[in-house]
Motif scaffolding. Structure first.
Motif, PDB file in Angstrom:
ATOM      1  N   GLY A  70      53.682  42.441  18.147  1.00  0.00           N
ATOM      2  CA  GLY A  70      53.913  43.689  19.012  1.00  0.00           C
ATOM      3  C   GLY A  70      53.486  43.501  20.367  1.00  0.00           C
ATOM      4  N   MET A  71      53.382  44.715  20.999  1.00  0.00           N
ATOM      5  CA  MET A  71      53.076  45.011  22.583  1.00  0.00           C
ATOM      6  C   MET A  71      51.536  45.179  22.498  1.00  0.00           C
ATOM      7  SD  MET A  71      54.465  44.915  25.551  1.00  0.00           S
ATOM      8  CE  MET A  71      56.223  45.429  25.427  1.00  0.00           C
ATOM      9  N   MET A  72      50.917  44.595  23.485  1.00  0.00           N
ATOM     10  CA  MET A  72      49.567  44.653  23.586  1.00  0.00           C
ATOM     11  C   MET A  72      49.249  44.965  25.149  1.00  0.00           C
ATOM     12  SD  MET A  72      47.863  41.759  21.316  1.00  0.00           S
ATOM     13  CE  MET A  72      48.424  41.498  19.547  1.00  0.00           C
ATOM     14  N   PHE A  73      48.059  45.517  25.542  1.00  0.00           N
ATOM     15  CA  PHE A  73      47.610  45.774  26.930  1.00  0.00           C
ATOM     16  C   PHE A  73      46.253  45.351  27.055  1.00  0.00           C
ATOM     17  CE2 PHE A  73      46.143  48.113  30.543  1.00  0.00           C
ATOM     18  CZ  PHE A  73      47.036  47.652  31.528  1.00  0.00           C
ATOM     19  N   ALA A  74      45.984  44.356  27.793  1.00  0.00           N
ATOM     20  CA  ALA A  74      44.528  44.253  28.375  1.00  0.00           C
ATOM     21  C   ALA A  74      44.156  45.119  29.446  1.00  0.00           C
ATOM     22  CB  ALA A  74      44.336  42.770  28.468  1.00  0.00           C
ATOM     23  N   GLU A  75      43.260  45.877  29.267  1.00  0.00           N
ATOM     24  CA  GLU A  75      42.589  46.811  30.104  1.00  0.00           C
ATOM     25  C   GLU A  75      42.078  46.098  31.464  1.00  0.00           C
ATOM     26  OE1 GLU A  75      42.951  50.175  30.495  1.00  0.00           O
ATOM     27  OE2 GLU A  75      44.129  50.634  28.441  1.00  0.00           O
ATOM     28  N   PRO A  76      42.111  46.263  32.589  1.00  0.00           N
ATOM     29  CA  PRO A  76      41.549  45.618  33.509  1.00  0.00           C
ATOM     30  C   PRO A  76      39.950  45.648  33.324  1.00  0.00           C
ATOM     31  CG  PRO A  76      42.117  47.722  34.475  1.00  0.00           C
ATOM     32  CD  PRO A  76      42.758  47.577  32.963  1.00  0.00           C
ATOM     33  N   ILE A  77      39.343  44.613  33.595  1.00  0.00           N
ATOM     34  CA  ILE A  77      37.836  44.673  33.480  1.00  0.00           C
ATOM     35  C   ILE A  77      37.347  44.995  34.790  1.00  0.00           C
ATOM     36  CG2 ILE A  77      35.729  43.085  33.182  1.00  0.00           C
ATOM     37  CD1 ILE A  77      37.686  41.590  31.197  1.00  0.00           C
ATOM     38  N   GLU A  78      36.408  45.842  35.042  1.00  0.00           N
ATOM     39  CA  GLU A  78      35.843  46.180  36.295  1.00  0.00           C
ATOM     40  C   GLU A  78      35.063  45.229  36.824  1.00  0.00           C
ATOM     41  OE1 GLU A  78      34.790  50.358  37.400  1.00  0.00           O
ATOM     42  OE2 GLU A  78      36.419  51.065  35.798  1.00  0.00           O
ATOM     43  N   ILE A  79      35.498  44.478  38.159  1.00  0.00           N
ATOM     44  CA  ILE A  79      34.645  43.459  38.807  1.00  0.00           C
ATOM     45  C   ILE A  79      34.658  43.952  40.265  1.00  0.00           C
ATOM     46  CG2 ILE A  79      35.078  41.777  36.703  1.00  0.00           C
ATOM     47  CD1 ILE A  79      36.922  40.564  38.755  1.00  0.00           C
ATOM     48  N   GLU A  80      33.994  42.814  40.860  1.00  0.00           N
ATOM     49  CA  GLU A  80      34.003  42.884  42.345  1.00  0.00           C
ATOM     50  C   GLU A  80      34.665  41.513  42.594  1.00  0.00           C
ATOM     51  OE1 GLU A  80      31.231  43.068  46.121  1.00  0.00           O
ATOM     52  OE2 GLU A  80      30.650  44.405  44.321  1.00  0.00           O
ATOM     53  N   ALA A  81      36.132  41.786  42.971  1.00  0.00           N
ATOM     54  CA  ALA A  81      36.981  40.470  42.932  1.00  0.00           C
ATOM     55  C   ALA A  81      36.664  40.056  44.271  1.00  0.00           C
ATOM     56  CB  ALA A  81      38.495  40.974  42.716  1.00  0.00           C
ATOM     57  N   SER A  82      36.592  38.615  44.503  1.00  0.00           N
ATOM     58  CA  SER A  82      36.540  37.774  45.840  1.00  0.00           C
ATOM     59  C   SER A  82      38.011  37.140  46.105  1.00  0.00           C
ATOM     60  CB  SER A  82      35.461  36.802  45.793  1.00  0.00           C
ATOM     61  OG  SER A  82      34.372  37.416  45.585  1.00  0.00           O
ATOM     62  N   SER A  83      38.644  36.774  45.162  1.00  0.00           N
ATOM     63  CA  SER A  83      39.896  36.264  45.318  1.00  0.00           C
ATOM     64  C   SER A  83      40.696  36.066  44.080  1.00  0.00           C
ATOM     65  CB  SER A  83      39.823  34.830  45.965  1.00  0.00           C
ATOM     66  OG  SER A  83      41.137  34.016  45.862  1.00  0.00           O
ATOM     67  N   THR A  84      42.140  36.230  44.101  1.00  0.00           N
ATOM     68  CA  THR A  84      42.827  36.287  43.005  1.00  0.00           C
ATOM     69  C   THR A  84      43.401  34.836  42.915  1.00  0.00           C
ATOM     70  OG1 THR A  84      44.811  36.904  44.295  1.00  0.00           O
ATOM     71  CG2 THR A  84      43.469  38.593  43.218  1.00  0.00           C
TER      72      THR A  84
END
Length: 151
Positions: A70-84
């Protein structure tokens, strides 16, 4: 992305992980919201081999996945992103590594979320390190979604 994605889909792969912009281009419509990502996952899943998995990543907004469970969703993990750079590849790699290690699909998506977040914390010249992945994994939250697509 683009033509290579279109050609690749003709062979009905068993796993894909486009980002939301790549999925938008493939499906020929603008995808912006979480619900749009769910609909895209469902539609892409229908084009895969039986038992396939479609994940649409949305960067800092998490990732939607349509799986045989079925459908699933990964909640965003709060981080300090530097580059995607490389984060989507790290999500896919960690997801597949979890499956190869015998984990279920929900756990695999949590691994993917932690892997993508760990890489987003780098400067873009490297991928996330195991120590960072291990620190983020307990914060990875995956929810099962029981909704039908809107289209």
């Amino acid at each position: 992305d683009g033509e290579p994605f279109k050609h690749g889909m003709k062979v009905q792969p068993d796993f894909i992980k486009p980002n939301i912009k790549e999925a938008s281009r493939f499906l020929g419509r603008v995808l912006e919201t979480r619900d749009d990502a769910f609909d895209a996952c469902y539609e892409l899943h229908e084009l895969l081999a039986p038992g396939g998995v479609a994940i649409v990543s949305m960067g800092a907004r998490g990732a939607a996945a349509y799986t045989p469970e079925g459908m699933m969703f990964a909640e965003p993990i709060e981080i300090e992103a530097s580059s995607t750079i490389g984060s989507g590849d790290s999500l896919a790699g960690a997801f597949l590594a979890a499956l190869e290690s015998g984990h279920d699909l929900k756990t695999a998506l949590a691994w993917g979320s932690a892997g993508g977040a760990a890489t987003a914390m780098t400067d873009g010249a490297e991928i996330g390190r195991k120590e960072e992945f291990d620190r983020l994994l307990p914060r990875a939250e995956v929810r099962e979604i029981r909704s039908e697509p809107k289209f």
